[in-house]
Design a protein around this motif. Sequence first.
Motif, PDB file in Angstrom:
ATOM      1  N   ALA A 631     -29.681  71.835   1.830  1.00 43.47           N
ATOM      2  CA  ALA A 631     -28.534  72.377   2.574  1.00 43.47           C
ATOM      3  C   ALA A 631     -28.145  73.736   1.996  1.00 43.47           C
ATOM      4  O   ALA A 631     -27.925  74.708   2.735  1.00 43.47           O
ATOM      5  CB  ALA A 631     -27.359  71.408   2.507  1.00 43.47           C
ATOM      6  N   ASN A 643     -20.531  72.923   8.052  1.00 46.07           N
ATOM      7  CA  ASN A 643     -21.278  72.341   9.173  1.00 46.07           C
ATOM      8  C   ASN A 643     -22.731  72.084   8.804  1.00 46.07           C
ATOM      9  O   ASN A 643     -23.324  71.082   9.203  1.00 46.07           O
ATOM     10  CB  ASN A 643     -21.208  73.258  10.397  1.00 46.07           C
ATOM     11  N   VAL A 644     -23.309  73.024   8.054  1.00 42.68           N
ATOM     12  CA  VAL A 644     -24.701  72.863   7.615  1.00 42.68           C
ATOM     13  C   VAL A 644     -24.810  71.649   6.686  1.00 42.68           C
ATOM     14  O   VAL A 644     -25.683  70.788   6.854  1.00 42.68           O
ATOM     15  CB  VAL A 644     -25.190  74.143   6.892  1.00 42.68           C
ATOM     16  N   GLN A 646     -22.863  69.141   6.482  1.00 40.80           N
ATOM     17  CA  GLN A 646     -22.578  67.903   7.216  1.00 40.80           C
ATOM     18  C   GLN A 646     -23.841  67.348   7.891  1.00 40.80           C
ATOM     19  O   GLN A 646     -24.061  66.130   7.928  1.00 40.80           O
ATOM     20  CB  GLN A 646     -21.507  68.164   8.275  1.00 40.80           C
ATOM     21  N   GLU A 647     -24.695  68.231   8.417  1.00 40.22           N
ATOM     22  CA  GLU A 647     -25.930  67.783   9.057  1.00 40.22           C
ATOM     23  C   GLU A 647     -26.802  67.013   8.065  1.00 40.22           C
ATOM     24  O   GLU A 647     -27.364  65.964   8.386  1.00 40.22           O
ATOM     25  CB  GLU A 647     -26.705  68.985   9.623  1.00 40.22           C
ATOM     26  N   TYR A 648     -26.939  67.546   6.864  1.00 35.02           N
ATOM     27  CA  TYR A 648     -27.755  66.885   5.838  1.00 35.02           C
ATOM     28  C   TYR A 648     -27.104  65.583   5.379  1.00 35.02           C
ATOM     29  O   TYR A 648     -27.782  64.584   5.126  1.00 35.02           O
ATOM     30  CB  TYR A 648     -27.984  67.827   4.650  1.00 35.02           C
ATOM     31  N   THR A 651     -27.802  62.896   7.958  1.00 32.99           N
ATOM     32  CA  THR A 651     -29.186  62.401   7.910  1.00 32.99           C
ATOM     33  C   THR A 651     -29.277  61.191   6.986  1.00 32.99           C
ATOM     34  O   THR A 651     -29.928  60.190   7.297  1.00 32.99           O
ATOM     35  CB  THR A 651     -30.147  63.504   7.451  1.00 32.99           C
ATOM     36  N   LYS A 656     -31.107  58.103   9.204  1.00 32.73           N
ATOM     37  CA  LYS A 656     -31.992  58.581  10.265  1.00 32.73           C
ATOM     38  C   LYS A 656     -33.456  58.510   9.831  1.00 32.73           C
ATOM     39  O   LYS A 656     -33.792  58.888   8.710  1.00 32.73           O
ATOM     40  CB  LYS A 656     -31.649  60.028  10.632  1.00 32.73           C
ATOM     41  N   ASP A 666     -36.900  68.424  11.830  1.00 37.98           N
ATOM     42  CA  ASP A 666     -35.509  68.527  12.292  1.00 37.98           C
ATOM     43  C   ASP A 666     -34.541  67.900  11.298  1.00 37.98           C
ATOM     44  O   ASP A 666     -33.394  68.338  11.163  1.00 37.98           O
ATOM     45  CB  ASP A 666     -35.329  67.819  13.637  1.00 37.98           C
TER      46      ASP A 666
END
Length: 797
Positions: A631, A643-644, A646-648, A651, A656, A666
């Motif tokens: 990240a 936001n970046v 948060q994506e990691y 996961t 996921k 992705d």
Amino acid sequence: MGKRNINSVAVIGSGIMGSGIACHFANIGVKVLLLDIVPNELTEIEKKRGLSLKDKAVRNRMVSDNFQTAIKSKPASLYHKDFVNRIALGNLEDDIDKIAKVDWIIEVVVERLDIKQKVFELIEKHRTPKTLITSNTSGIPIKYMSQGRSEDFQAHFCGTHFFNPARYLKLFEIIPGPKTSPEVVRFLTSYGEQYLGKTSVVAKDTPAFIGNRIGIFGIMSLFHIVNEMGLTVEEVDKLTGPVIGRPKSATFRTVDVVGLDTLVHVANGLYEHCPQDESHELFKLPDFIQKMLDNKWLGSKTNQGFYKKEGKTILALDLETLEYHESKRVGFATLELTKTIDKPIDRFKILVKGKDKAGIFYRKSFAALFAYVSNRIPEISDELYKIDDAMKAGFGWENGPFEIWDAIGVETGLTLLKEEGHNAATWVDDMLERGQKSFYTIQEGATYFYDQSSKDQKKIPGQDAFIILNNIRETNKIWSNSGAIIQDIGDGILNLEFQSKMNTIGGDVLQAIHKAIDLAETEYKGLVIGNQAANFSVGANIGMIFMMAVEQEYDELMMAIKMFQDTMMRVRYSSIPVVVAPHGMTLGGGCEMTMHADKVVAAAESYIGLVEFGVGVIPGGGGSKEMTLRASDTFRKNDVELNVLQEYFLTIGMAKVSTSAYEAFDLGILQKGKDVIVVNKDRQLAQAKQQAILLADAGYTQPIQRTDIKVLGKQALGMFLVGTDQMEAGKYISEHDKKIANKLAYVMAGGDLSEATLVSEQYLLDLEREAFMSLCTERKTLERIQYMLTKGKPLRN
């Protein structure tokens, strides 16, 4: 003939198979034109919208509807949702002229010779000479399809039979016609292996070719044995599933998925077209099958077949009364004897000696199968290995019929089939009389097969592109323990192969990783970590973690977690290149190992993810640290960094798992520009070895541990805590889910630092280990681990 490239293909026919084939070509980067017929009448919706038969949307309705169904299907036909953009849709009137520009035209229309011949007549009017033209027929003779076509058409025409689903089943049967150019056959064989990731099998133009001829015989033979022995649906599926290296769907569940009508169509074709077959009468339908057809109990497509679902209850069909009852668990004493044997190939000797109903079943079914496959040579294939390849690649068998016969013993198998009233082909007796005691032998790391025409062992062609661990496991062994083997795979590269159950990572595997790196650093150029089991690794040995936690051996558990982290860091920071080759399930610790490699060579069919939340912990082998680091590396000037991050975080928090290696990019698990994907898993280790050599020869430099990881401290932690509060309040997550998520939040925020700070990998590893340990003291985490160990699925508590 000059070099042939496939940049674009046209697929004629957009049904389940046609759309599936189109999707798989898109998967490998080929541009696809998918065509189907123009509807001859409007639907009620089209009428209400004021459309006419001249409108493009109406004219493309057939292809569009079929294609939408295909791309929404589960499991997915595409490696990645964006690959849909590689496929253009059209119809056979407005767009047929576009086939002049493609390199390969594949016909996948309904299985009727007259319709196929009309399609070929249309294709010939628009096709450019020398363009490949093939049919995906599953049984219509190739010689009839190309009759009346030009010399150039016939020279470039043959059958190419994909199995459904085209993405997942590896068999690619190539059936030359009477005038097919040998160059075309060679090209398609190579293209299928190298680019489509298939097992290419050149078959003779005989009814149902190889895969379906043997596969349908096996099922029809079994139907008759079931009738004779009075076995239940549940008993047969227990006996013909994973215990003998077959798919979980075994026999009757598989027929339900494929469709009983589909099976019967092929069986009837074999009964009609193979009058000289010594097992001809077996292709006659038993009474219970005919009654199911009459009742339209065809399987999944009619919501009932051999099984039926009512609510959450699975019902099974009683084959005598044709009434449904609640599906029952079944067991056999013979199967109990094989529980300690990991590999199906090693179980067959025991299974055929069983004293119970299971033993009788195996003797009858294997005797029939052995006799049948021996008598199909040379009728359907001159080489026995092609029959084994077809059954493994087309029907998901772990071992082909001749491999199973070898495992039991050729002489034992002969005795068995004679006792059951069958006769093997005379070439089998001849082979034994010549002192050849097995169908296959290993010589200098290569597999040889008994060739009945030359009456000697011949090398199976095409192996030089592969590394086959079964062939070199013992001869090239450098070191081993109970969990792994280190092999020399040549050119200064070692391979580390896990040998634990499900390739779980415990103390013995961690020891082997250190040993492999020690050896590579002193005597070799590089290391590959790869295996050829069904799955790369399902992760850490959670049974060991559970035992330590229950016994409250926290010091030992802390040391075990520290050792796991240190080992992953050793993979990252050794003085030689380490290439990891994941495939199949690559979960938890297996994913963490992948993320710490210098380079990843992933099989396209890799299902990778950090799934630790499912057992009540966070990734503790460097996965939480690594996601935080990645990240940080993704942060760009003027980005909203929260936001970046948060994506990691999601996961991991949502456990996921990628449905292909392409999706793993992705998720941030694989890295673009660094990691590579191979479509053919058989070529994976050879490719991984090549990548290790390239890294070493480029002048590999030992990396330096990172101390520049930007963490966001209280700012990120506050956002995560508010988010988990809201998720719990909305009843999206349980109280324990929230506790796990908050522990992960603390690690990925870098703790409660007052401002954004640069930290080291070790700092994050220490936070990760502390969080992991604290969760192992929680009763609800132990309940989750125990549930996973006993039930094989996650508990939400």
